[in-house]
Design a protein around this motif. Sequence first.
Motif, PDB file in Angstrom:
ATOM      1  N   GLY A  65       0.722  -1.080  -0.080  1.00  0.00           N
ATOM      2  CA  GLY A  65       0.110  -0.025  -0.169  1.00  0.00           C
ATOM      3  C   GLY A  65       0.890   1.252   0.035  1.00  0.00           C
ATOM      4  O   GLY A  65       0.390   2.229   0.030  1.00  0.00           O
ATOM      5  N   ILE A  66       2.126   1.060  -0.065  1.00  0.00           N
ATOM      6  CA  ILE A  66       3.024   2.410  -0.276  1.00  0.00           C
ATOM      7  C   ILE A  66       4.033   2.500  -1.387  1.00  0.00           C
ATOM      8  O   ILE A  66       4.533   1.284  -1.663  1.00  0.00           O
ATOM      9  N   VAL A  67       3.921   3.504  -1.971  1.00  0.00           N
ATOM     10  CA  VAL A  67       4.916   3.466  -3.140  1.00  0.00           C
ATOM     11  C   VAL A  67       5.678   4.901  -2.919  1.00  0.00           C
ATOM     12  O   VAL A  67       5.189   5.818  -2.449  1.00  0.00           O
ATOM     13  N   VAL A  68       7.168   4.721  -3.217  1.00  0.00           N
ATOM     14  CA  VAL A  68       7.890   5.957  -2.451  1.00  0.00           C
ATOM     15  C   VAL A  68       8.719   6.699  -3.815  1.00  0.00           C
ATOM     16  O   VAL A  68       9.222   5.798  -4.551  1.00  0.00           O
ATOM     17  N   GLY A  69       8.540   7.861  -3.962  1.00  0.00           N
ATOM     18  CA  GLY A  69       9.180   8.410  -4.873  1.00  0.00           C
ATOM     19  C   GLY A  69      10.306   9.480  -4.494  1.00  0.00           C
ATOM     20  O   GLY A  69      10.804   9.361  -3.495  1.00  0.00           O
ATOM     21  N   ARG A  70      10.914  10.225  -5.438  1.00  0.00           N
ATOM     22  CA  ARG A  70      12.133  11.118  -4.941  1.00  0.00           C
ATOM     23  C   ARG A  70      11.787  11.948  -3.696  1.00  0.00           C
ATOM     24  O   ARG A  70      12.644  12.106  -3.109  1.00  0.00           O
ATOM     25  N   ASP A  71      10.514  12.659  -4.034  1.00  0.00           N
ATOM     26  CA  ASP A  71       9.997  13.697  -2.871  1.00  0.00           C
ATOM     27  C   ASP A  71       8.886  13.512  -2.136  1.00  0.00           C
ATOM     28  O   ASP A  71       8.333  14.524  -1.570  1.00  0.00           O
ATOM     29  N   ARG A  72       8.172  12.292  -2.726  1.00  0.00           N
ATOM     30  CA  ARG A  72       7.004  11.960  -2.276  1.00  0.00           C
ATOM     31  C   ARG A  72       6.745  10.699  -1.961  1.00  0.00           C
ATOM     32  O   ARG A  72       7.344   9.762  -2.473  1.00  0.00           O
ATOM     33  N   VAL A  73       5.888  10.312  -0.849  1.00  0.00           N
ATOM     34  CA  VAL A  73       5.616   8.803  -0.563  1.00  0.00           C
ATOM     35  C   VAL A  73       3.863   8.867  -0.388  1.00  0.00           C
ATOM     36  O   VAL A  73       3.268   9.852   0.100  1.00  0.00           O
ATOM     37  N   PHE A  74       3.555   8.014  -1.475  1.00  0.00           N
ATOM     38  CA  PHE A  74       2.123   7.725  -1.544  1.00  0.00           C
ATOM     39  C   PHE A  74       1.488   6.356  -0.643  1.00  0.00           C
ATOM     40  O   PHE A  74       2.188   5.279  -0.613  1.00  0.00           O
ATOM     41  N   VAL A  75       0.405   6.705   0.057  1.00  0.00           N
ATOM     42  CA  VAL A  75      -0.141   5.734   0.873  1.00  0.00           C
ATOM     43  C   VAL A  75      -1.401   5.429   0.565  1.00  0.00           C
ATOM     44  O   VAL A  75      -2.078   6.656   0.394  1.00  0.00           O
ATOM     45  N   MET A  76      -2.052   4.045   0.719  1.00  0.00           N
ATOM     46  CA  MET A  76      -3.275   3.892   0.561  1.00  0.00           C
ATOM     47  C   MET A  76      -4.121   4.014   1.709  1.00  0.00           C
ATOM     48  O   MET A  76      -3.883   3.669   2.791  1.00  0.00           O
ATOM     49  N   SER A  77      -5.454   4.671   1.778  1.00  0.00           N
ATOM     50  CA  SER A  77      -6.169   4.780   2.801  1.00  0.00           C
ATOM     51  C   SER A  77      -6.785   3.596   3.336  1.00  0.00           C
ATOM     52  O   SER A  77      -6.852   2.598   2.505  1.00  0.00           O
ATOM     53  N   LYS A  78      -7.442   3.299   4.475  1.00  0.00           N
ATOM     54  CA  LYS A  78      -8.382   2.308   4.704  1.00  0.00           C
ATOM     55  C   LYS A  78      -9.586   2.528   4.010  1.00  0.00           C
ATOM     56  O   LYS A  78     -10.065   3.730   3.649  1.00  0.00           O
ATOM     57  N   ASP A  79     -10.514   1.493   3.880  1.00  0.00           N
ATOM     58  CA  ASP A  79     -11.489   1.311   3.353  1.00  0.00           C
ATOM     59  C   ASP A  79     -12.542   2.204   4.018  1.00  0.00           C
ATOM     60  O   ASP A  79     -12.582   2.222   5.189  1.00  0.00           O
ATOM     61  N   SER A  80     -13.299   2.954   3.099  1.00  0.00           N
ATOM     62  CA  SER A  80     -14.594   3.644   3.764  1.00  0.00           C
ATOM     63  C   SER A  80     -15.617   2.898   4.059  1.00  0.00           C
ATOM     64  O   SER A  80     -15.950   1.982   3.133  1.00  0.00           O
ATOM     65  N   THR A  81     -16.428   3.050   4.936  1.00  0.00           N
ATOM     66  CA  THR A  81     -17.821   2.376   5.238  1.00  0.00           C
ATOM     67  C   THR A  81     -19.001   3.073   4.751  1.00  0.00           C
ATOM     68  O   THR A  81     -20.068   2.729   5.078  1.00  0.00           O
ATOM     69  N   GLU A  82     -18.826   4.307   4.309  1.00  0.00           N
ATOM     70  CA  GLU A  82     -19.756   5.269   3.898  1.00  0.00           C
ATOM     71  C   GLU A  82     -20.437   4.971   2.463  1.00  0.00           C
ATOM     72  O   GLU A  82     -19.718   5.051   1.705  1.00  0.00           O
ATOM     73  N   LEU A  83     -21.833   5.040   2.424  1.00  0.00           N
ATOM     74  CA  LEU A  83     -22.535   4.878   1.207  1.00  0.00           C
ATOM     75  C   LEU A  83     -22.247   6.007   0.329  1.00  0.00           C
ATOM     76  O   LEU A  83     -22.112   7.443   0.982  1.00  0.00           O
ATOM     77  N   PHE A  84     -22.298   5.968  -1.109  1.00  0.00           N
ATOM     78  CA  PHE A  84     -22.268   6.997  -1.943  1.00  0.00           C
ATOM     79  C   PHE A  84     -20.887   8.049  -1.616  1.00  0.00           C
ATOM     80  O   PHE A  84     -20.942   9.109  -1.766  1.00  0.00           O
ATOM     81  N   LYS A  85     -19.834   7.385  -1.061  1.00  0.00           N
ATOM     82  CA  LYS A  85     -18.592   7.970  -0.893  1.00  0.00           C
ATOM     83  C   LYS A  85     -17.420   7.213  -1.586  1.00  0.00           C
ATOM     84  O   LYS A  85     -17.670   5.988  -1.809  1.00  0.00           O
ATOM     85  N   PRO A  86     -16.275   7.801  -1.931  1.00  0.00           N
ATOM     86  CA  PRO A  86     -15.243   6.843  -2.461  1.00  0.00           C
ATOM     87  C   PRO A  86     -14.711   5.818  -1.578  1.00  0.00           C
ATOM     88  O   PRO A  86     -14.813   5.949  -0.467  1.00  0.00           O
ATOM     89  N   ALA A  87     -14.607   4.802  -2.260  1.00  0.00           N
ATOM     90  CA  ALA A  87     -14.223   3.704  -1.379  1.00  0.00           C
ATOM     91  C   ALA A  87     -13.026   3.598  -0.428  1.00  0.00           C
ATOM     92  O   ALA A  87     -12.797   3.346   0.562  1.00  0.00           O
TER      93      ALA A  87
END
Length: 498
Positions: free
Chosen positions: A350-372
Amino acid sequence: MSFGPPPSVYTQSALAADRSRGRRRRRLLGAIAAAVAIVLCVGGGLLRYHSAGDGKGRTDAKPARQSPDDVRDNRLHTERAPVSPEGQTVVRHDEDLAKGVTRYSPGVWATDKIVARTVADRITGYKIGNTLDSDNTAWTLRLDGSVCAVSRDVTVDGRTAVVVQPAHGICDQVLMFDVRTGKQLWKQKIPAADFAYVTDTNIALTRGVVAIAWGEGSAAYDMDSGRRLWNTTLATSQCHDMGYAGGPALLALVVCKQSDEKTYRVEKLAPRSGKILWQYPVSKGIQAVYLPSSDPPVIAVAAGDLTVTDLITLDPDKGELRATISLKKYEPYCDPEILGYFGVVDKCTGIVVGRDRVFVMSKDSTELFKPANHITAFDIGKGTAVATFQGREFQSVLPVRMNGDDLILYRASLDDVQPAALVDWNPRTGKETPYLLFHLPQGTEKYGGKVQDNPESSFILYRDGHAFFVPYQLEFDDYRKGGSVVSVFGVGTAGLKH
């Protein structure tokens, strides 16, 4: 300098980790149930994606200047958008399994023409091209035993290495092979590896060196000749190398045992000599440490339990603390793969590291009509959130790899209307460019299992315009029956040649 949340956090973190495991499953089941209900009510959805445009605003890296034995760096090797994002199958291989049989498959690598994977005691390469070929097997490399440990990295000229467990049950053999041809380049017996097992052996590639650690010792080999460069044993110290992160640099995760307590530190090593260049001590009370990136140095720590709670970024020259990032709301997927076997300390799905950024995936959302869920880009030097890529309703997103300074991510599909996608995201401009749009086969009991895209159970790779989905282990859905399962599945553009 060192890091660790205050003692009062440890107990709370452990309880939260236990609850998180159960919630992850319940959220997924609940989301699917809700999605089915919505589909029944409204009858479908719209196919939509953001147009690629002319590619302006990209932050492409300068042309790659890597030597053949450097590990391929996706920050230097950038992918271009295909003429059309419409996807088609470019490789598929199914394995026949007898009743009750499970085959572990910890490794997968790709070049522009071959995708290769391990299955038990063999490595097989498959041709990327026409999926209608009756036999797309390019080569098979038979081993002296089952694979114990793999590096997910490949050199610029297409080589990688694995550790093998011969018939006597010890993981004491390392070999280098060419992914393009399947040719074994060299093979060596690892010294003093009497306690190297599938549960604790790790391997990494870096700058002409293959490094292996197994909890009670370590060894490093010249990538070209197979000559041993250095090795350590438990007899030399109560602290030993647990695993390595390779790539542009070599980081060692060192564990020290005193009585019943473990402490950790991270060391940067000179690859050819094993000399320690700097050390970073991790605070007491940390239960596990992972190394998602060697350069820039990023470490993931689990305070109170085995679930990762924080990221630490370090100065690459001195090993000093730069920033900490709380992962309370994130899902780094640093858990050991396949029920604790084939653990890879240098990768967190769930993590990808660039030269000056680190990208992390969030936990799943439980709310309807919202991004997963979503992916957050953090500034490596400051630890602050600087950009967010939102998933869609019931369509989660997963970081896959860097593409220069952009991120290539995977967006899952839920139904037959909205496709799965590989998307290039520029976090500085917010621009989204679809690279591939496709549907994964769901399969049937008669014609084989579905293609897995769950990061907890499968690898997802993107290389040279092709996306690959490869399960960690092969097993039939119903253990009481035998059958065919998808071992390798790849997608490429249906447009002009990439």
